[in-house]
Write an enzyme that holds these catalytic residues in place. Structure first.
Site, PDB file in Angstrom:
ATOM      1  CG  HIS A  18      -1.617  -1.217   1.542  1.00 31.18           C
ATOM      2  ND1 HIS A  18      -2.735  -1.620   0.850  1.00 31.18           N
ATOM      3  CD2 HIS A  18      -1.375  -2.190   2.459  1.00 31.18           C
ATOM      4  CE1 HIS A  18      -3.157  -2.781   1.331  1.00 31.18           C
ATOM      5  NE2 HIS A  18      -2.348  -3.143   2.310  1.00 31.18           N
ATOM      6  CE1 TYR A  32      -3.503   2.114  11.799  1.00 32.14           C
ATOM      7  CE2 TYR A  32      -3.412   2.190   9.396  1.00 32.14           C
ATOM      8  CZ  TYR A  32      -2.785   2.267  10.625  1.00 32.14           C
ATOM      9  OH  TYR A  32      -1.439   2.505  10.684  1.00 32.14           O
ATOM     10  NE  ARG A 108      -7.676  -5.880   0.025  1.00 33.32           N
ATOM     11  CZ  ARG A 108      -7.142  -5.555   1.185  1.00 33.32           C
ATOM     12  NH1 ARG A 108      -7.161  -4.288   1.579  1.00 33.32           N
ATOM     13  NH2 ARG A 108      -6.584  -6.461   1.957  1.00 33.32           N
ATOM     14  CG  HIS A 165      -3.618 -11.023   4.379  1.00 30.86           C
ATOM     15  ND1 HIS A 165      -2.543 -10.659   3.594  1.00 30.86           N
ATOM     16  CD2 HIS A 165      -4.291  -9.866   4.650  1.00 30.86           C
ATOM     17  CE1 HIS A 165      -2.561  -9.352   3.406  1.00 30.86           C
ATOM     18  NE2 HIS A 165      -3.610  -8.848   4.036  1.00 30.86           N
ATOM     19  CG  ASP A 233       0.050  -6.612   4.822  1.00 28.40           C
ATOM     20  OD1 ASP A 233      -0.785  -6.073   4.093  1.00 28.40           O
ATOM     21  OD2 ASP A 233      -0.094  -6.709   6.056  1.00 28.40           O
TER      22      ASP A 233
END
Length: 281
Positions: A18, A32, A108, A165, A233
């Site tokens: 990201h 978040y 996504r 994941h 990640d």
């Protein structure tokens, strides 16, 4: 953002990272809020330092469907990066076609803290049809116990699906999680890929290597390396105290001992899925 850097000669792809800056507009309903930047320059530097030729940027959940920063990063990287965007039903074909030209290769569904959408409803079916027409995939991030709810309608629509994941099994159950067992069964569809990434999102740090290895072995047995991907990640949102980039690279070696198998996961599989031709954009 920086200018693009030359890529290493050997093909190797990090399929999950990201980039973002604190000043970006963030959606109001978010789990978040980052208090640091994850700049494109930093990510490209990590790819260079670890001999990785390409990367895949995944739209962060806190930016919602505002993919402008992602698209800007893809443009500045000079073809070295691919993207996975967040797209809402109702997106117009010309918008998606422009994203494809920019390097986007999937959408996504991050379903943590959210209900599974009505993927069998007309608006979603229209979007999934466009996704299929472009040759994109649908990336799914959800607890393993909810994988069936998301995957069943996507597979029925003929979508290629990438599961994030390790499929996010319950930490207490690991590979015994019925949702993880369901994921293994979907290998027979030929339409599902799985990312070996972010063990810290599942298991305590002390267990990540061993539990990840156990899960990776079962995934390899079910899917083969041709349906597995690796992702760093980066920047390990909410988990920067549990991981860094060198560790993420080492974990793949811990999980997959055979070098030829790792090469397929790092090069052959992502090259085919994301349309990456050797060291070319």
């Amino acid at each position: 953002m920086p200018d693009a850097r030359p890529a290493p000669a050997a093909l190797a792809v990090d399929t999950h990272a990201h980039v973002f800056m604190r000043g970006l507009a963030m959606q109001s309903a978010r789990r978040y809020t980052p208090d640091y930047d994850a700049p494109l320059a930093g990510y490209l530097g990590l790819l260079d330092a670890h001999g990785l030729s390409h990367g895949v940027l995944v739209q962060p959940s806190f930016l919602g469907a505002d993919n402008r920063h992602l698209l800007e990063a893809l443009a500045l990287a000079g073809g070295r990066l691919r993207g996975v965007a967040v797209v809402a039903p109702g997106a117009q074909p010309d918008e998606l076609t422009a994203m494809h030209r920019a390097g986007v290769r999937g959408i996504r569904l991050n379903l943590f803290g959210l209900p599974t959408p009505g993927l069998d409803q007309p608006a979603w079916q229209a979007l999934l049809h466009q996704v299929n027409q472009l040759g994109w995939h649908v990336e799914v991030h959800t607890p393993a116990q909810r994988l069936r709810d998301a995957l069943a309608p996507l597979l029925a629509a003929g979508c290629r699906v990438v599961v994030d994941h390790f499929g996010r099994p319950d930490p207490a159950l690991g590979v015994r999680d019925p949702g993880f067992r369901y994921l293994l069964e979907q290998a027979a569809s030929g339409l599902v890929w799985v990312k070996l990434s972010a063990p810290y999102r599942i298991w305590p740090a002390a267990e990540g290597a061993s539990q990840g290895r156990q899960a990776a072995l079962q995934l390899l047995d079910a899917f083969s390396a041709a349906r597995l991907l690796w992702g760093s990640d980066w920047p390990h949102t909410e988990n920067r105290h549990h991981a860094d980039y060198p560790q993420a690279c080492q974990w793949l070696h811990d999980w997959v001992a055979d070098g030829a198998t790792r090469r397929i996961i790092l090069a052959g599989t992502p090259s085919a899925l994301f349309g990456i031709q050797g060291d070319k954009p």
